[in-house]
Design a protein around this motif. Sequence first.
Motif, PDB file in Angstrom:
ATOM      1  N   THR A   1       6.055   3.585  -0.364  1.00 16.11           N
ATOM      2  CA  THR A   1       6.917   4.715  -0.004  1.00 16.11           C
ATOM      3  C   THR A   1       8.216   4.210   0.598  1.00 16.11           C
ATOM      4  OG1 THR A   1       4.990   6.134   0.404  1.00 16.11           O
ATOM      5  CG2 THR A   1       7.073   6.815   1.375  1.00 16.11           C
ATOM      6  N   LEU A   2       8.114   3.233   1.495  1.00 16.62           N
ATOM      7  CA  LEU A   2       9.320   2.686   2.116  1.00 16.62           C
ATOM      8  C   LEU A   2      10.209   2.010   1.083  1.00 16.62           C
ATOM      9  CD1 LEU A   2      10.985   2.055   4.622  1.00 16.62           C
ATOM     10  CD2 LEU A   2       9.631  -0.031   4.902  1.00 16.62           C
ATOM     11  N   ALA A   3       9.622   1.255   0.175  1.00 18.66           N
ATOM     12  CA  ALA A   3      10.418   0.597  -0.861  1.00 18.66           C
ATOM     13  C   ALA A   3      11.202   1.622  -1.668  1.00 18.66           C
ATOM     14  CB  ALA A   3       9.512  -0.226  -1.774  1.00 18.66           C
ATOM     15  N   ASN A   4      10.575   2.760  -1.976  1.00 10.82           N
ATOM     16  CA  ASN A   4      11.277   3.791  -2.732  1.00 10.82           C
ATOM     17  C   ASN A   4      12.406   4.404  -1.908  1.00 10.82           C
ATOM     18  OD1 ASN A   4      11.314   5.605  -5.221  1.00 10.82           O
ATOM     19  ND2 ASN A   4      11.174   7.109  -3.572  1.00 10.82           N
ATOM     20  N   GLU A   5      12.176   4.618  -0.610  1.00 14.17           N
ATOM     21  CA  GLU A   5      13.227   5.154   0.255  1.00 14.17           C
ATOM     22  C   GLU A   5      14.416   4.197   0.313  1.00 14.17           C
ATOM     23  OE1 GLU A   5      13.240   8.369   2.151  1.00 14.17           O
ATOM     24  OE2 GLU A   5      12.094   8.413   0.286  1.00 14.17           O
ATOM     25  N   LEU A   6      14.135   2.909   0.358  1.00 11.87           N
ATOM     26  CA  LEU A   6      15.204   1.919   0.419  1.00 11.87           C
ATOM     27  C   LEU A   6      15.984   1.869  -0.887  1.00 11.87           C
ATOM     28  CD1 LEU A   6      13.213  -0.845   2.314  1.00 11.87           C
ATOM     29  CD2 LEU A   6      15.094   0.520   3.240  1.00 11.87           C
TER      30      LEU A   6
ATOM     31  N   MET B   1       2.911   7.064   5.571  1.00  5.95           N
ATOM     32  CA  MET B   1       3.969   7.459   4.639  1.00  5.95           C
ATOM     33  C   MET B   1       5.102   8.174   5.381  1.00  5.95           C
ATOM     34  SD  MET B   1       1.594   8.653   1.387  1.00  5.95           S
ATOM     35  CE  MET B   1       2.955   8.977   0.241  1.00  5.95           C
ATOM     36  N   GLN B   2       4.751   8.947   6.414  1.00  5.62           N
ATOM     37  CA  GLN B   2       5.789   9.589   7.212  1.00  5.62           C
ATOM     38  C   GLN B   2       6.577   8.563   8.033  1.00  5.62           C
ATOM     39  OE1 GLN B   2       6.932  12.702   7.099  1.00  5.62           O
ATOM     40  NE2 GLN B   2       5.501  13.036   5.421  1.00  5.62           N
ATOM     41  N   ASP B   3       5.912   7.500   8.490  1.00  3.43           N
ATOM     42  CA  ASP B   3       6.654   6.396   9.117  1.00  3.43           C
ATOM     43  C   ASP B   3       7.724   5.886   8.158  1.00  3.43           C
ATOM     44  OD1 ASP B   3       4.941   6.521  11.321  1.00  3.43           O
ATOM     45  OD2 ASP B   3       3.737   4.800  10.714  1.00  3.43           O
ATOM     46  N   ALA B   4       7.339   5.724   6.901  1.00  5.83           N
ATOM     47  CA  ALA B   4       8.260   5.173   5.898  1.00  5.83           C
ATOM     48  C   ALA B   4       9.423   6.119   5.629  1.00  5.83           C
ATOM     49  CB  ALA B   4       7.498   4.890   4.604  1.00  5.83           C
ATOM     50  N   PHE B   5       9.150   7.416   5.504  1.00  6.89           N
ATOM     51  CA  PHE B   5      10.229   8.372   5.276  1.00  6.89           C
ATOM     52  C   PHE B   5      11.213   8.371   6.450  1.00  6.89           C
ATOM     53  CE2 PHE B   5       7.025  10.553   2.439  1.00  6.89           C
ATOM     54  CZ  PHE B   5       7.739  10.372   1.272  1.00  6.89           C
ATOM     55  N   ASN B   6      10.693   8.213   7.662  1.00  3.80           N
ATOM     56  CA  ASN B   6      11.549   8.209   8.844  1.00  3.80           C
ATOM     57  C   ASN B   6      12.416   6.959   8.905  1.00  3.80           C
ATOM     58  OD1 ASN B   6      12.065   7.435  11.848  1.00  3.80           O
ATOM     59  ND2 ASN B   6      11.524   9.599  11.964  1.00  3.80           N
ATOM     60  N   LEU B   7      11.830   5.805   8.579  1.00  2.00           N
ATOM     61  CA  LEU B   7      12.522   4.531   8.747  1.00  2.00           C
ATOM     62  C   LEU B   7      13.479   4.199   7.609  1.00  2.00           C
ATOM     63  CD1 LEU B   7      12.879   1.866  10.309  1.00  2.00           C
ATOM     64  CD2 LEU B   7      10.806   1.015   9.154  1.00  2.00           C
ATOM     65  N   GLY B   8      13.153   4.601   6.385  1.00  2.07           N
ATOM     66  CA  GLY B   8      13.903   4.135   5.219  1.00  2.07           C
ATOM     67  C   GLY B   8      15.387   4.415   5.282  1.00  2.07           C
ATOM     68  N   TRP B   9      15.768   5.667   5.545  1.00  2.00           N
ATOM     69  CA  TRP B   9      17.190   6.018   5.526  1.00  2.00           C
ATOM     70  C   TRP B   9      17.933   5.361   6.685  1.00  2.00           C
ATOM     71  CZ3 TRP B   9      20.033   8.952   9.101  1.00  2.00           C
ATOM     72  CH2 TRP B   9      19.301   9.576  10.118  1.00  2.00           C
ATOM     73  N   LYS B  10      17.222   5.130   7.793  1.00  2.66           N
ATOM     74  CA  LYS B  10      17.853   4.495   8.953  1.00  2.66           C
ATOM     75  C   LYS B  10      18.159   3.023   8.667  1.00  2.66           C
ATOM     76  CE  LYS B  10      15.544   7.739  12.045  1.00  2.66           C
ATOM     77  NZ  LYS B  10      14.534   7.965  13.093  1.00  2.66           N
TER      78      LYS B  10
ATOM     79  N   GLY C   1       0.833  -1.191   0.000  1.00  2.00           N
ATOM     80  CA  GLY C   1       0.000   0.000   0.000  1.00  2.00           C
ATOM     81  C   GLY C   1       0.872   1.247   0.000  1.00  2.00           C
ATOM     82  N   PRO C   2       0.306   2.421   0.310  1.00  2.00           N
ATOM     83  CA  PRO C   2       1.099   3.656   0.289  1.00  2.00           C
ATOM     84  C   PRO C   2       2.310   3.611   1.214  1.00  2.00           C
ATOM     85  CG  PRO C   2      -1.229   4.176   0.353  1.00  2.00           C
ATOM     86  CD  PRO C   2      -1.125   2.690   0.555  1.00  2.00           C
TER      87      PRO C   2
END
Length: 481
Positions: free
Chosen positions: A16-21, A295-304, A11-12
């Motif tokens: 979003t997380l996949a793209n951050e990764l 989606m903000q969860d994903a932006f926060n977690l991805g780079w970490k 889902g969103p």
Amino acid sequence: MDTDVLVVGAGPTGMTLANELLTAGVSTLLVDRMARRSGLSKAGGVQSRTLEALDQRGLLEPLLATGDHPVAAGHFAGIPLPLDSDGHRLPWRSVPQVVIEGFFERHLAEHGLHARRDHELTGLAQDEDGVTAAFADGSALRARHLVAADGAHSTVRSLLRAAFPGQPGTLTIIAADVRLGGTDPAASHTWNEDGHWAALFPLGTDAQGRPLRRLVLGGPGRSLPRETPVTEDEIRDGLTTVFGTGVRLLELRYARRITNASRQVERYRHGRVFLAGDAAHVHLPLGAQGMNTGMQDAFNLGWKLGAAVHGWAPEHLLDTYHAERHPAGAAVLRNVRAQSLLMDWAGTRDPDVLATREVFTAMAQLPDVRRHLADLMSGTAVRYPMPGTGAHPLVGRPAPDLDLGTARVHELLRSGRGVLLDPADAFAKLAAPWTGRVDRTDRVAPGAGTGPMLIRPDGYVCWAGGDGLEAALGHWFGEPS
């Protein structure tokens, strides 16, 4: 390992997380139990902070180019927040969830990542080195980390036996995707004297260019068991009760009953497994906050996660995901509960509730109150707890998107690395050991209105002016190389 990170749920939040990764250069697998992507939208608006984050990745313009996505005014408990109350460069946009999912699906495919669908998770085990996920077809995948983005009824959360405290649902309301005819109601939220109410939001257009709407109905006698099917006659009766005969149902595309349950997991991190989106928090769908918060969860977690996979993450970095996003999610649950009370979902017409709403509506006309509520609903009121939050008003907050003359701040974040704004060219030597993780620029136009500032890959300021830059670089970007 089959992959560095396995994301469960396309889902969103998961996309979003996949793209951050991918931006972080991390191998990623994305799986979903559904055989195909849903054509339905649970949400229809994108908040200012989410738009900023998409802009930081260069995705905002392509997303808005997918159709007509007008600027949308927000509301708090059905009380309109005028557009002028949102002082952000990127005000809310009306973008249905189905459009966002389709956009991300195409974007990820262009970069070689295709969701593996019809993958129903049935088992989960983790050890010191990684996580093993088992699926209903007998297959298994091994990853260094796993992220649950599999929705409100998360299988991962169940397999973890993660505590999910909160308030159970006490009533249901109807949410439906419809085409309407007749008189177009002027207000997005409408009540009648008996406590029956309706809310209408745009969902774009269908293939023939006809407008679609999200209709939400509630009031006395409308709270039925969640599994009870919603009928066209029920929708027509609700429309007539609230609007009279001037509004007609032309087509019912989808309808479901939703509850006012409000829950949040106690821990967002369980070893090598992380919970995000509706898997971590559920509440009434007010202001598209569920989708945007996920989606903000994903932006926060991805780079970490990217930092952990690449081996430079400080030991505490992955723990900051829970430390930052759990309070943010809890704040959303609080404002949703407050809104549901003021909106009188059950249609009780309780005099105390009506009096409170009348007073609050008057307060919401004050400019400072409007701005505060707009920040709350736009996701820009979040301030992450981090070292230095007491030393500078910007630390812990989203970076202002200043025009630096050569580029905007958001454009500098598209690499997925941190950014050090160094207007006086004073920190080149100090920051040099972090060059591979932090981009430094001294090309700041005169009058840009910014001092030195360190910005994380997710767009949050983690140091601004004064002493402590070296400590901040080490805290967020690991040991110097």
